[in-house]
Enzyme design. Structure first.
Site, PDB file in Angstrom:
ATOM      1  N   ARG A   1       0.866  -1.183   0.000  1.00 22.50           N
ATOM      2  CA  ARG A   1       0.000   0.000   0.000  1.00 22.50           C
ATOM      3  C   ARG A   1       0.904   1.235   0.000  1.00 22.50           C
ATOM      4  NH1 ARG A   1      -3.419  -2.999  -1.447  1.00 22.50           N
ATOM      5  NH2 ARG A   1      -5.433  -3.442  -0.484  1.00 22.50           N
TER       6      ARG A   1
ATOM      7  N   HIS B   1      -1.229  -0.585  -9.966  1.00 30.67           N
ATOM      8  CA  HIS B   1      -1.824  -1.512  -8.981  1.00 30.67           C
ATOM      9  C   HIS B   1      -2.236  -2.836  -9.646  1.00 30.67           C
ATOM     10  CE1 HIS B   1      -3.838  -1.530  -4.803  1.00 30.67           C
ATOM     11  NE2 HIS B   1      -3.686  -2.785  -5.215  1.00 30.67           N
TER      12      HIS B   1
HETATM   13  P1  NAP Z   1      -1.114 -11.136   5.822  1.00 23.41           P
HETATM   14  O1  NAP Z   1      -1.214 -12.595   5.521  1.00 23.41           O
HETATM   15  O2  NAP Z   1      -2.029 -10.543   6.849  1.00 23.41           O
HETATM   16  O3  NAP Z   1       0.409 -10.859   6.224  1.00 23.41           O
HETATM   17  C1  NAP Z   1       0.854  -9.629   6.708  1.00 23.41           C
HETATM   18  C2  NAP Z   1       2.293  -9.763   7.188  1.00 23.41           C
HETATM   19  O4  NAP Z   1       2.742  -8.465   7.641  1.00 23.41           O
HETATM   20  C3  NAP Z   1       2.445 -10.719   8.374  1.00 23.41           C
HETATM   21  O5  NAP Z   1       3.640 -11.439   8.274  1.00 23.41           O
HETATM   22  C4  NAP Z   1       2.461  -9.766   9.562  1.00 23.41           C
HETATM   23  O6  NAP Z   1       3.144 -10.264  10.696  1.00 23.41           O
HETATM   24  C5  NAP Z   1       3.229  -8.613   8.975  1.00 23.41           C
HETATM   25  N1  NAP Z   1       2.987  -7.390   9.754  1.00 23.41           N
HETATM   26  C6  NAP Z   1       1.812  -6.749   9.967  1.00 23.41           C
HETATM   27  N2  NAP Z   1       2.002  -5.673  10.756  1.00 23.41           N
HETATM   28  C7  NAP Z   1       3.314  -5.655  11.058  1.00 23.41           C
HETATM   29  C8  NAP Z   1       4.126  -4.797  11.843  1.00 23.41           C
HETATM   30  N3  NAP Z   1       3.622  -3.738  12.499  1.00 23.41           N
HETATM   31  N4  NAP Z   1       5.452  -5.081  11.947  1.00 23.41           N
HETATM   32  C9  NAP Z   1       5.978  -6.151  11.312  1.00 23.41           C
HETATM   33  N5  NAP Z   1       5.262  -7.001  10.535  1.00 23.41           N
HETATM   34  C10 NAP Z   1       3.950  -6.746  10.420  1.00 23.41           C
HETATM   35  O7  NAP Z   1      -1.332 -10.263   4.489  1.00 23.41           O
HETATM   36  P2  NAP Z   1      -1.082 -10.730   2.966  1.00 23.41           P
HETATM   37  O8  NAP Z   1      -2.223 -11.542   2.476  1.00 23.41           O
HETATM   38  O9  NAP Z   1       0.292 -11.308   2.865  1.00 23.41           O
HETATM   39  O10 NAP Z   1      -1.157  -9.313   2.222  1.00 23.41           O
HETATM   40  C11 NAP Z   1      -0.267  -8.245   2.542  1.00 23.41           C
HETATM   41  C12 NAP Z   1      -0.761  -6.955   1.888  1.00 23.41           C
HETATM   42  O11 NAP Z   1      -0.538  -6.998   0.473  1.00 23.41           O
HETATM   43  C13 NAP Z   1      -2.277  -6.718   1.984  1.00 23.41           C
HETATM   44  O12 NAP Z   1      -2.612  -6.162   3.238  1.00 23.41           O
HETATM   45  C14 NAP Z   1      -2.529  -5.765   0.840  1.00 23.41           C
HETATM   46  O13 NAP Z   1      -2.431  -4.432   1.302  1.00 23.41           O
HETATM   47  C15 NAP Z   1      -1.369  -6.022  -0.126  1.00 23.41           C
HETATM   48  N6  NAP Z   1      -1.857  -6.529  -1.443  1.00 23.41           N
HETATM   49  C16 NAP Z   1      -1.517  -5.844  -2.567  1.00 23.41           C
HETATM   50  C17 NAP Z   1      -1.942  -6.312  -3.809  1.00 23.41           C
HETATM   51  C18 NAP Z   1      -1.556  -5.578  -5.081  1.00 23.41           C
HETATM   52  O14 NAP Z   1      -2.052  -5.930  -6.153  1.00 23.41           O
HETATM   53  N7  NAP Z   1      -0.681  -4.612  -5.035  1.00 23.41           N
HETATM   54  C19 NAP Z   1      -2.705  -7.473  -3.905  1.00 23.41           C
HETATM   55  C20 NAP Z   1      -3.034  -8.150  -2.739  1.00 23.41           C
HETATM   56  C21 NAP Z   1      -2.601  -7.672  -1.498  1.00 23.41           C
HETATM   57  P3  NAP Z   1       2.589 -11.575  11.476  1.00 23.41           P
HETATM   58  O15 NAP Z   1       2.906 -12.729  10.539  1.00 23.41           O
HETATM   59  O16 NAP Z   1       3.392 -11.620  12.706  1.00 23.41           O
HETATM   60  O17 NAP Z   1       1.117 -11.376  11.669  1.00 23.41           O
END
Ligand code: NAP
Length: 288
Positions: free
Chosen positions: A203, A251
């Site tokens: 993001r 995006h």
């Molecule tokens: P997820 O499974 O919830 O994983 C998030 C990761 O970030 C986890 O490892 C979490 O730690 C870590 N995290 C969260 N807050 C943190 C902090 N304060 N300090 C350190 N680490 C932190 O999410 P995901 O499915 O992988 O997706 C990640 C993001 O990708 C989404 O939220 C979305 O914004 C983005 N996205 C972008 C696109 C695009 O097309 N550009 C598409 C899909 C998603 P823990 O493992 O300890 O919980």
């Protein structure tokens, strides 16, 4: 979903709205959801739900986000593609071609390059595995400690700077929360190896734009691949469009796949109807 009655919100009168217990949403108007008094949970078809979390902050509604292995695979492919773009100096050779300049640079081995992931969730873990297969040294950082094969895992703010100091290519796959907003700031960027690069596929507001621009201008950062921005679509006057060290993507790194997403939502609904068990919901306090 043959057992469900699926309707568009606009087609429902007040009595029918009272009968809705689940809403499947993309970018809903928050006020629309408030017209469903007996809603128990909201299933987003996006992986990132920061907007929904903010919009529904004053409600008790359970939010379920999309967790789709297909999406993780698509994101991992994008991370590998743009990592290779940076690793093999493609932006530099494109600039040289524009200047009709024939000039070869040293070829660095993948195993001599460290790629670090901010976020080791569904998407980060899949990307880490693919990067390792391609031969890179892979580091990752998360809130709670992870144990992933072939990934040097770091956790918590205490370990962030040490990881950044080893990093040649930083890939952002964190959710946007109050804790991660501007986490990639001047200090974090400054901690990266000289001439490192950044890929932001998470993001826009996770990266401090002013700090990014300054680091690109001084050459401390050699290139940034940006798929996400503070404002989307990226406004015409935005500096990123014309900066020689920025690649702008609209995006597109990992769009929701309608087929697999629909099947996952349908399976979640069915399980809920049969067992009463909701899929894992967003932790409102953590914000993701
Ligand atoms: P997820 O499974 O919830 O994983 C998030 C990761 O970030 C986890 O490892 C979490 O730690 C870590 N995290 C969260 N807050 C943190 C902090 N304060 N300090 C350190 N680490 C932190 O999410 P995901 O499915 O992988 O997706 C990640 C993001 O990708 C989404 O939220 C979305 O914004 C983005 N996205 C972008 C696109 C695009 O097309 N550009 C598409 C899909 C998603 P823990 O493992 O300890 O919980």
């Amino acid at each position: 979903m043959p057992d469900e009655h699926v309707v568009l919100l606009d087609e429902l009168d007040a009595t029918a709205r009272a009968g809705c217990d689940v809403a499947i949403v993309a970018n809903p108007q928050p006020d629309d959801l408030r017209t469903l008094p007996n809603l128990k949970w909201v299933h987003s078809v996006w992986a990132g739900v920061e907007r929904l979390v903010a919009d529904l902050g004053d409600t008790e509604l359970n939010i379920v986000r999309l967790i789709d292995p297909r999406l993780a695979e698509t994101m991992a492919e994008a991370v590998l593609a743009w990592t290779l773009y940076l690793h093999r100096d493609m932006p530099r050779y494109a600039r040289q071609q524009a200047a009709r300049q024939w000039l070869a640079h040293d070829c660095v081995r993948a195993e001599d390059r460290t790629v670090s992931l901010l976020g080791l969730g569904a998407l980060g873990a899949a990307a880490a595995a693919k990067l390792h297969t391609a031969g890179f040294q892979v580091c990752g950082w998360s809130r709670t400690r992870k144990a992933l094969p072939d990934v040097d895992c770091h956790a918590g703010s205490d370990e962030l700077m040490a990881m950044l100091a080893r990093t040649d290519i930083l890939v952002c796959l964190l959710p946007l929360t109050p804790q991660t907003r501007h986490i990639v700031d001047a200090q974090a960027i400054g901690a990266l190896r000289a001439q490192a690069s950044l890929i932001n596929f998470a993001r826009g507001p996770i990266v401090d734009d002013a700090a990014l621009r300054a680091a690109l201008d001084t050459g401390h950062l050699s290139h940034a691949v940006l798929d996400v921005f503070d404002r989307e679509p990226l406004p015409e006057e935005a500096w990123q469009w014309t900066h020689p060290s920025v690649t702008v993507l609209p995006h597109i790194s990992a769009p929701t796949d309608r087929r697999t997403a629909a099947a996952i939502v349908a399976a979640n609904m069915r399980r809920y109807r049969l067992s009463g068990v909701m899929p894992a919901t967003v932790d409102r306090e953590a914000g993701y």
